[in-house]
Scaffold this motif. Structure first.
Motif, PDB file in Angstrom:
ATOM      1  N   UNK A 112      -8.239  -0.881 -11.565  1.00 55.03           N
ATOM      2  CA  UNK A 112      -9.098  -1.660 -10.683  1.00 55.03           C
ATOM      3  C   UNK A 112      -8.241  -2.537  -9.769  1.00 55.03           C
ATOM      4  N   UNK A 113      -8.869  -3.079  -8.717  1.00 60.98           N
ATOM      5  CA  UNK A 113      -8.145  -3.938  -7.783  1.00 60.98           C
ATOM      6  C   UNK A 113      -7.601  -5.176  -8.490  1.00 60.98           C
ATOM      7  N   UNK A 114      -8.401  -5.753  -9.382  1.00 62.40           N
ATOM      8  CA  UNK A 114      -7.966  -6.943 -10.110  1.00 62.40           C
ATOM      9  C   UNK A 114      -6.760  -6.640 -10.993  1.00 62.40           C
ATOM     10  N   UNK A 115      -6.759  -5.452 -11.587  1.00 62.90           N
ATOM     11  CA  UNK A 115      -5.622  -5.044 -12.428  1.00 62.90           C
ATOM     12  C   UNK A 115      -4.362  -4.916 -11.583  1.00 62.90           C
ATOM     13  N   UNK A 116      -4.487  -4.329 -10.386  1.00 60.86           N
ATOM     14  CA  UNK A 116      -3.333  -4.169  -9.500  1.00 60.86           C
ATOM     15  C   UNK A 116      -2.813  -5.529  -9.056  1.00 60.86           C
ATOM     16  N   UNK A 117      -3.736  -6.433  -8.726  1.00 58.53           N
ATOM     17  CA  UNK A 117      -3.341  -7.781  -8.302  1.00 58.53           C
ATOM     18  C   UNK A 117      -2.609  -8.506  -9.433  1.00 58.53           C
ATOM     19  N   UNK A 118      -3.129  -8.388 -10.654  1.00 61.19           N
ATOM     20  CA  UNK A 118      -2.494  -9.039 -11.801  1.00 61.19           C
ATOM     21  C   UNK A 118      -1.090  -8.501 -12.055  1.00 61.19           C
ATOM     22  N   UNK A 119      -0.954  -7.169 -12.034  1.00 64.54           N
ATOM     23  CA  UNK A 119       0.346  -6.551 -12.290  1.00 64.54           C
ATOM     24  C   UNK A 119       1.344  -6.872 -11.182  1.00 64.54           C
ATOM     25  N   UNK A 195      -1.323  -0.729  -0.778  1.00 66.78           N
ATOM     26  CA  UNK A 195      -1.543   0.535  -0.069  1.00 66.78           C
ATOM     27  C   UNK A 195      -1.702   1.685  -1.051  1.00 66.78           C
ATOM     28  N   UNK A 196      -0.835   1.718  -2.057  1.00 62.56           N
ATOM     29  CA  UNK A 196      -0.923   2.785  -3.056  1.00 62.56           C
ATOM     30  C   UNK A 196      -2.259   2.740  -3.789  1.00 62.56           C
ATOM     31  N   UNK A 197      -2.743   1.533  -4.086  1.00 63.93           N
ATOM     32  CA  UNK A 197      -4.032   1.394  -4.786  1.00 63.93           C
ATOM     33  C   UNK A 197      -5.173   1.948  -3.932  1.00 63.93           C
ATOM     34  N   UNK A 198      -5.232   1.572  -2.662  1.00 63.44           N
ATOM     35  CA  UNK A 198      -6.324   2.019  -1.802  1.00 63.44           C
ATOM     36  C   UNK A 198      -6.262   3.529  -1.553  1.00 63.44           C
ATOM     37  N   UNK A 199      -5.045   4.056  -1.419  1.00 56.25           N
ATOM     38  CA  UNK A 199      -4.901   5.505  -1.230  1.00 56.25           C
ATOM     39  C   UNK A 199      -5.346   6.249  -2.483  1.00 56.25           C
ATOM     40  N   UNK A 200      -4.890   5.784  -3.639  1.00 52.88           N
ATOM     41  CA  UNK A 200      -5.243   6.443  -4.899  1.00 52.88           C
ATOM     42  C   UNK A 200      -6.729   6.312  -5.219  1.00 52.88           C
ATOM     43  N   UNK A 201      -7.344   5.207  -4.798  1.00 52.87           N
ATOM     44  CA  UNK A 201      -8.753   4.961  -5.120  1.00 52.87           C
ATOM     45  C   UNK A 201      -9.700   5.704  -4.187  1.00 52.87           C
ATOM     46  N   UNK A 202      -9.387   5.716  -2.910  1.00 50.60           N
ATOM     47  CA  UNK A 202     -10.353   6.209  -1.925  1.00 50.60           C
ATOM     48  C   UNK A 202     -10.017   7.569  -1.307  1.00 50.60           C
ATOM     49  N   UNK A 203      -8.822   8.080  -1.560  1.00 53.46           N
ATOM     50  CA  UNK A 203      -8.472   9.371  -0.955  1.00 53.46           C
ATOM     51  C   UNK A 203      -8.117  10.450  -1.966  1.00 53.46           C
ATOM     52  N   UNK A 204      -7.891  10.073  -3.220  1.00 53.21           N
ATOM     53  CA  UNK A 204      -7.494  11.058  -4.234  1.00 53.21           C
ATOM     54  C   UNK A 204      -8.633  11.246  -5.238  1.00 53.21           C
ATOM     55  N   UNK A 212      -1.915  12.802 -11.507  1.00 47.83           N
ATOM     56  CA  UNK A 212      -0.822  11.860 -11.798  1.00 47.83           C
ATOM     57  C   UNK A 212       0.357  12.036 -10.868  1.00 47.83           C
ATOM     58  N   UNK A 213       0.735  13.304 -10.632  1.00 47.59           N
ATOM     59  CA  UNK A 213       1.866  13.567  -9.742  1.00 47.59           C
ATOM     60  C   UNK A 213       1.562  13.133  -8.315  1.00 47.59           C
ATOM     61  N   UNK A 214       0.316  13.356  -7.883  1.00 44.30           N
ATOM     62  CA  UNK A 214      -0.073  12.963  -6.526  1.00 44.30           C
ATOM     63  C   UNK A 214      -0.023  11.451  -6.366  1.00 44.30           C
ATOM     64  N   UNK A 215      -0.497  10.720  -7.382  1.00 45.40           N
ATOM     65  CA  UNK A 215      -0.476   9.256  -7.319  1.00 45.40           C
ATOM     66  C   UNK A 215       0.955   8.723  -7.324  1.00 45.40           C
ATOM     67  N   UNK A 216       1.822   9.356  -8.096  1.00 40.00           N
ATOM     68  CA  UNK A 216       3.227   8.948  -8.094  1.00 40.00           C
ATOM     69  C   UNK A 216       3.860   9.180  -6.729  1.00 40.00           C
TER      70      UNK A 216
END
Length: 289
Positions: A112-119, A195-204, A212-216
């Motif tokens: 989630x976005x909150x998880x990405x922000x925390x990390x 950027x990686x979060x939004x790409x992985x969330x809304x385009x993949x 997994x490989x695509x997100x990496x």
């Protein structure tokens, strides 16, 4: 402890292998060009004047200082890498423990976005602490490298360099250029992760195979993009080193000067280095560092 030791050993090996590349890159960022431009062709076949690339630069250094000369400034850089890895690991552990204590009753969904922000926040704190602690070694590393230009031996060895910097500039001398370095690291980290979060969330689509490989891959691409956007901070940091640069009041003045000269991307590529129109590169670059 075992993980930290493994990271230190791996980091040490990578640092040694990559050091000649960084050494040459720093000299280019400073603006040192030992050879006149030559007429060549770019990747599209057009004739352009080109500056010497990585291998020509390496041969030049070897001719003057021998192969060992490619590793000038390695010792303080290894110190910075080792200490930085340990500090980063310890701070990251403390941040994780504190978050678990303060928010033990709140579970954040992974991805989630909150998880990405925390990390990203934890990583930002850990990186910033490591950068601040190791910056004196970074300053010494850069100054050891740039001595190649004028053949000085002012900064020779970690201990002697520490004494020299302290005698001439005091404690603040060890933290010259820290602000642009911190800003560049922090901005690069946030741009990459968001950027990686939004790409992985809304385009993949998670239902597709090899997700997994695509997100990496997207993480790597966004990391490269972020490093390009924040590269000017690196140039400002190394944009002028003693004694071949004028003294700037602060890093913003250095940024302004390099920007006006069109040198904010200097050293971003060590291959196919086209000579910018109207630009001169010699031992006359300005300084704030």
């Amino acid at each position: 402890m075992a993980d930290a030791c493994g990271q230190v050993l791996l980091g040490t090996g990578l640092t040694v292998l990559s050091h000649p590349l960084m050494y040459i890159k720093v000299l280019v960022q400073v603006g040192h060009e030992p050879f006149p431009p030559t007429l060549g062709r770019n990747i599209f076949g057009r004739q352009v004047y080109q500056l010497p690339g990585l291998f020509s630069y390496a041969k030049h250094i070897i001719k003057i200082d021998g192969k060992i000369g490619l590793f000038k400034g390695l010792t303080p850089r290894l110190c910075a890498g080792t200490i930085g890895t340990i500090v980063h690991s310890r701070v990251l552990e403390k941040c994780q423990d504190k978050i678990e204590v303060m928010g033990s009753d709140r579970k954040v969904e992974e991805g989630s976005l909150q998880h990405v922000v925390n990390e990203t926040t934890k990583e930002m704190i850990a990186r910033s602490c490591a950068t601040i602690v190791t910056h004196p070694f970074h300053v010494i590393t850069l100054r050891c490298m740039v001595q190649f230009i004028g053949r000085e031996a002012k900064y020779n060895g970690v201990f002697d360099s520490v004494v020299t910097v302290y005698k001439e500039e005091g404690i603040l001398g060890f933290f010259a250029g820290l602000i642009p370095r911190l800003l560049g690291d922090v901005l690069s980290l946030w741009i990459c992760n968001m950027l990686a979060h939004f790409i992985n969330t809304y385009t993949i689509d998670d239902s597709t195979s090899h997700t997994g490989e695509i997100k990496n891959c997207s993480q790597a691409v966004t990391g490269f993009f972020a490093s390009m956007l924040t590269y000017p901070f690196v140039v400002v940091l190394a944009g002028g080193l003693p004694p071949y640069a004028a003294i700037y009041p602060n890093w913003l003045h250095c940024w302004s000067h390099l920007s006006k000269e069109g040198n904010m991307s200097r050293g971003s590529s060590l291959f196919f280095r086209k000579l910018p129109a109207g630009k001169t590169y010699a031992l006359e670059q300005k300084r704030f560092f």
